[in-house]
Design a protein around this motif. Structure first.
Motif, mmCIF file in Angstrom:
data_model
loop_
_atom_site.group_PDB
_atom_site.id
_atom_site.type_symbol
_atom_site.label_atom_id
_atom_site.label_comp_id
_atom_site.label_asym_id
_atom_site.label_seq_id
_atom_site.Cartn_x
_atom_site.Cartn_y
_atom_site.Cartn_z
ATOM 1 N N LYS A 150 3.217 -0.943 -4.967
ATOM 2 C CA LYS A 150 3.639 0.420 -5.224
ATOM 3 C C LYS A 150 3.674 1.030 -4.075
ATOM 4 O O LYS A 150 2.708 1.073 -3.220
ATOM 5 C CB LYS A 150 2.542 1.044 -6.208
ATOM 6 C CG LYS A 150 2.965 2.106 -7.064
ATOM 7 C CD LYS A 150 1.829 2.517 -7.865
ATOM 8 C CE LYS A 150 2.257 3.820 -9.047
ATOM 9 N NZ LYS A 150 1.274 3.933 -9.846
ATOM 10 N N ARG A 151 4.567 1.855 -3.944
ATOM 11 C CA ARG A 151 4.973 2.741 -2.930
ATOM 12 C C ARG A 151 3.889 3.882 -2.712
ATOM 13 O O ARG A 151 3.388 4.412 -3.737
ATOM 14 C CB ARG A 151 6.318 3.435 -2.595
ATOM 15 C CG ARG A 151 6.628 4.033 -1.450
ATOM 16 C CD ARG A 151 8.014 4.805 -1.756
ATOM 17 N NE ARG A 151 7.844 6.083 -2.617
ATOM 18 C CZ ARG A 151 7.398 7.220 -1.987
ATOM 19 N NH1 ARG A 151 7.009 7.232 -0.691
ATOM 20 N NH2 ARG A 151 7.287 8.321 -2.864
ATOM 21 N N LYS A 152 3.148 3.839 -1.462
ATOM 22 C CA LYS A 152 2.135 5.023 -1.390
ATOM 23 C C LYS A 152 2.723 6.076 -0.872
ATOM 24 O O LYS A 152 3.454 6.281 0.184
ATOM 25 C CB LYS A 152 1.029 4.398 -0.485
ATOM 26 C CG LYS A 152 0.296 3.282 -1.170
ATOM 27 C CD LYS A 152 -1.008 2.764 -0.052
ATOM 28 C CE LYS A 152 -1.774 1.824 -0.797
ATOM 29 N NZ LYS A 152 -2.603 2.304 -1.870
ATOM 30 N N LYS A 159 2.427 9.224 1.794
ATOM 31 C CA LYS A 159 1.626 9.367 2.861
ATOM 32 C C LYS A 159 1.135 10.749 3.038
ATOM 33 O O LYS A 159 2.065 11.765 2.962
ATOM 34 C CB LYS A 159 2.531 9.208 3.962
ATOM 35 C CG LYS A 159 2.842 7.529 4.131
ATOM 36 C CD LYS A 159 3.643 7.188 5.171
ATOM 37 C CE LYS A 159 4.170 5.607 5.491
ATOM 38 N NZ LYS A 159 4.894 5.452 6.565
ATOM 39 N N ASN A 209 -7.626 8.399 -1.318
ATOM 40 C CA ASN A 209 -7.373 6.919 -1.026
ATOM 41 C C ASN A 209 -7.821 5.935 -2.051
ATOM 42 O O ASN A 209 -7.356 4.577 -2.180
ATOM 43 C CB ASN A 209 -8.149 6.327 0.291
ATOM 44 C CG ASN A 209 -7.373 6.838 1.526
ATOM 45 O OD1 ASN A 209 -6.070 7.115 1.734
ATOM 46 N ND2 ASN A 209 -7.940 6.956 2.732
ATOM 47 N N ASP A 232 -3.990 4.623 -6.175
ATOM 48 C CA ASP A 232 -3.138 3.389 -5.939
ATOM 49 C C ASP A 232 -1.820 3.879 -5.094
ATOM 50 O O ASP A 232 -1.342 3.013 -4.198
ATOM 51 C CB ASP A 232 -2.635 2.700 -7.074
ATOM 52 C CG ASP A 232 -3.854 1.986 -7.614
ATOM 53 O OD1 ASP A 232 -4.669 1.829 -7.199
ATOM 54 O OD2 ASP A 232 -3.896 1.802 -8.954
ATOM 55 N N ASP A 233 -1.470 4.976 -5.484
ATOM 56 C CA ASP A 233 -0.111 5.518 -5.027
ATOM 57 C C ASP A 233 -0.253 6.433 -3.591
ATOM 58 O O ASP A 233 0.713 7.125 -3.398
ATOM 59 C CB ASP A 233 0.829 5.967 -5.864
ATOM 60 C CG ASP A 233 0.200 7.048 -6.743
ATOM 61 O OD1 ASP A 233 -0.945 7.463 -6.663
ATOM 62 O OD2 ASP A 233 1.198 7.951 -7.398
ATOM 63 N N GLU A 235 -2.071 7.653 0.141
ATOM 64 C CA GLU A 235 -2.597 7.100 1.326
ATOM 65 C C GLU A 235 -2.984 8.084 2.502
ATOM 66 O O GLU A 235 -1.789 8.937 2.800
ATOM 67 C CB GLU A 235 -1.932 6.171 1.905
ATOM 68 C CG GLU A 235 -2.453 5.483 3.359
ATOM 69 C CD GLU A 235 -1.607 4.290 3.850
ATOM 70 O OE1 GLU A 235 -2.041 3.653 4.703
ATOM 71 O OE2 GLU A 235 -0.429 4.031 3.253
#
Length: 242
Positions: free
Chosen positions: A9-11, A13, A32, A35-36, A38
């Motif tokens: 899965k794309r996180k 930022k 954090n 799941d998606d 960061e």
């Protein structure tokens, strides 16, 4: 057996900008866990935000308003000018509608309060990245009431006169040397006219408690101990004319 692999899965930022380390650390742990999401960095003032974005561009900056060196309002405007694709979400303790107007005018895509639930914060970040604006429900009600007041003043012809008075009294200098928000500048001008907190609140359609908060913020930003010093310095700096 299904041998197909699923792509990770794309996180999203996220950069956190706040001058309280414990708050940053707690917020980082919370985000954090998603799941998606960061958290890729932390900053404690507006200058550091721009320096960080010059190296690694986040998708979202969670920006506090009251930070040293360069506050969140100024940092938001500069960030949106230089990095228009980076979304800014204000995360603040202030629920006054004037802060919302000011930060949205500077380019913020959202305005949240620090006491909101973690799940709601994560969803707000996702919404802003998807191209939507997000304003905390508690603030939205105040914002609507303020717009109604402004509409009423326009209808009776009072708003234009008040606006003219504000422009004549307060000089909004497009410089980092003036750390005040538009609402704080309005309060400062009325302080210079000798109005009490109660009178200022009635004039601006805000509570006396909110006025006290603005006055405290003005004194802190101007690094003075009382209202008299604030008014004297504002005249000296050219922010207020009598």
């Amino acid at each position: 057996m299904d041998l197909r692999t699923t792509s990770p899965k794309r996180k999203i930022k996220v950069l956190i900008a706040d001058d309280h380390q414990l708050f940053r650390e707690g917020l980082k742990r919370i985000l954090n866990m998603e799941d998606d999401l960061e958290v890729i960095g932390e900053c404690n003032d507006g200058i550091q935000v721009l320096e960080f974005c010059n190296q690694i561009q986040p998708e979202v900056v969670l920006m506090d308003i009251n930070m040293p060196i360069e506050n969140g309002v100024v940092a938001t405007e500069r960030l949106r000018d230089i990095f228009p694709d980076v979304k800014v979400i204000i995360l603040s303790i202030h629920d006054d509608e004037s802060y919302v107007f000011e930060t949205l005018r500077k380019g913020a895509s959202g305005y949240l309060l620090k006491d909101m639930e973690a799940e709601a914060l994560a969803n707000a970040i996702r919404s802003v990245v998807s191209g939507y604006a997000y304003i905390h429900p508690k603030v939205t009600g105040k914002l609507i009431n303020q717009l109604r007041r402004m509409t009423y003043l326009d209808e009776i012809g009072a708003n234009s006169g008040a606006a003219a008075g504000r422009e004549a009294g307060v000089k909004f200098i497009p410089s980092e040397n003036n750390p005040l928000t538009r609402r704080e500048a309005e309060v400062l001008r009325l302080m210079a006219e000798g109005k009490s907190n109660k009178m200022i609140g009635e004039f601006l359609f805000i509570s006396e408690k909110t006025v006290k908060n603005h006055v405290s913020s003005i004194l802190q930003k101007m690094e003075v101990d009382d209202r008299t010093q604030a008014v004297i310095n504002s005249i000296k700096f050219g922010w207020v004319t009598l």
